[in-house]
Design a protein around this motif. Structure first.
Motif, PDB file in Angstrom:
ATOM      1  N   TRP A   1       0.818  -1.218   0.000  1.00  0.00           N
ATOM      2  CA  TRP A   1       0.000   0.000   0.000  1.00  0.00           C
ATOM      3  C   TRP A   1       0.850   1.266   0.000  1.00  0.00           C
ATOM      4  O   TRP A   1       0.466   2.278  -0.555  1.00  0.00           O
ATOM      5  CB  TRP A   1      -0.952  -0.007   1.206  1.00  0.00           C
ATOM      6  CG  TRP A   1      -0.238  -0.035   2.518  1.00  0.00           C
ATOM      7  CD1 TRP A   1       0.152  -1.130   3.206  1.00  0.00           C
ATOM      8  CD2 TRP A   1       0.186   1.093   3.260  1.00  0.00           C
ATOM      9  NE1 TRP A   1       0.801  -0.781   4.347  1.00  0.00           N
ATOM     10  CE2 TRP A   1       0.831   0.601   4.413  1.00  0.00           C
ATOM     11  CE3 TRP A   1       0.098   2.466   3.091  1.00  0.00           C
ATOM     12  CZ2 TRP A   1       1.378   1.433   5.364  1.00  0.00           C
ATOM     13  CZ3 TRP A   1       0.625   3.294   4.041  1.00  0.00           C
ATOM     14  CH2 TRP A   1       1.273   2.783   5.169  1.00  0.00           C
ATOM     15  N   TRP A   2       2.022   1.241   0.644  1.00  0.00           N
ATOM     16  CA  TRP A   2       2.856   2.433   0.708  1.00  0.00           C
ATOM     17  C   TRP A   2       3.446   2.801  -0.652  1.00  0.00           C
ATOM     18  O   TRP A   2       3.800   3.948  -0.899  1.00  0.00           O
ATOM     19  CB  TRP A   2       3.969   2.254   1.748  1.00  0.00           C
ATOM     20  CG  TRP A   2       4.821   1.041   1.534  1.00  0.00           C
ATOM     21  CD1 TRP A   2       4.646  -0.179   2.078  1.00  0.00           C
ATOM     22  CD2 TRP A   2       5.956   0.955   0.674  1.00  0.00           C
ATOM     23  NE1 TRP A   2       5.603  -1.049   1.640  1.00  0.00           N
ATOM     24  CE2 TRP A   2       6.428  -0.369   0.768  1.00  0.00           C
ATOM     25  CE3 TRP A   2       6.636   1.836  -0.157  1.00  0.00           C
ATOM     26  CZ2 TRP A   2       7.530  -0.818   0.056  1.00  0.00           C
ATOM     27  CZ3 TRP A   2       7.734   1.399  -0.851  1.00  0.00           C
ATOM     28  CH2 TRP A   2       8.171   0.081  -0.745  1.00  0.00           C
TER      29      TRP A   2
ATOM     30  N   TRP B   1       1.799   2.853  -3.506  1.00  0.00           N
ATOM     31  CA  TRP B   1       0.838   3.731  -4.181  1.00  0.00           C
ATOM     32  C   TRP B   1       0.905   5.145  -3.604  1.00  0.00           C
ATOM     33  O   TRP B   1       0.801   6.128  -4.341  1.00  0.00           O
ATOM     34  CB  TRP B   1      -0.570   3.148  -4.055  1.00  0.00           C
ATOM     35  CG  TRP B   1      -0.706   1.884  -4.826  1.00  0.00           C
ATOM     36  CD1 TRP B   1      -0.790   0.621  -4.323  1.00  0.00           C
ATOM     37  CD2 TRP B   1      -0.711   1.758  -6.243  1.00  0.00           C
ATOM     38  NE1 TRP B   1      -0.865  -0.302  -5.340  1.00  0.00           N
ATOM     39  CE2 TRP B   1      -0.825   0.385  -6.541  1.00  0.00           C
ATOM     40  CE3 TRP B   1      -0.634   2.664  -7.299  1.00  0.00           C
ATOM     41  CZ2 TRP B   1      -0.858  -0.104  -7.834  1.00  0.00           C
ATOM     42  CZ3 TRP B   1      -0.687   2.174  -8.595  1.00  0.00           C
ATOM     43  CH2 TRP B   1      -0.788   0.794  -8.852  1.00  0.00           C
TER      44      TRP B   1
END
Length: 115
Positions: free
Chosen positions: A3-4, A6
């Motif tokens: 997620w980081w 993105w």
């Protein structure tokens, strides 16, 4: 993908877009200042109002002042246009006849007024 990634990707894209916008803004401001500076140089070389006023009143050869056709009689303006057109045509024919005579070329009978 984590997620980081993105968040990092969007952060890089936003920073890049902001940098491009700022760079483009600086470029545009520099171009605008250059145009203003060049226009200032041109404006200082323009003739003063006294020269412009005397030119607007005609130079004495019978020409009317610029803009006078707005309030003039349309028939009078048409006659003036036709007269000027005829004068330009005869002057052009005279120059052509003189040029052909100087070069020893054959003359057009229409230019000489024989037809």
């Amino acid at each position: 993908m984590p997620w980081w990634f993105w968040i990092l990707l969007w952060a890089v894209l936003l920073v890049g877009t902001a940098a491009a916008a700022v760079g483009g803004g600086f470029w545009l401001v520099r171009k605008a200042l250059r145009v203003v500076r060049d226009a200032g140089g041109v404006l200082t070389r323009l003739p003063g109002p006294s020269v412009m006023d005397s030119a607007a009143q005609g130079d004495g050869d019978g020409a009317s002042a610029p803009g006078s056709a707005v309030f003039a009689d349309p028939d009078e303006m048409r006659r003036e246009y036709e007269r000027g057109k005829a004068e330009r045509r005869t002057a052009r024919i005279a120059r052509r006849v003189a040029r052909r005579a100087q070069r020893g070329q054959a003359q057009s009978l229409r230019d000489l007024g024989l037809i």
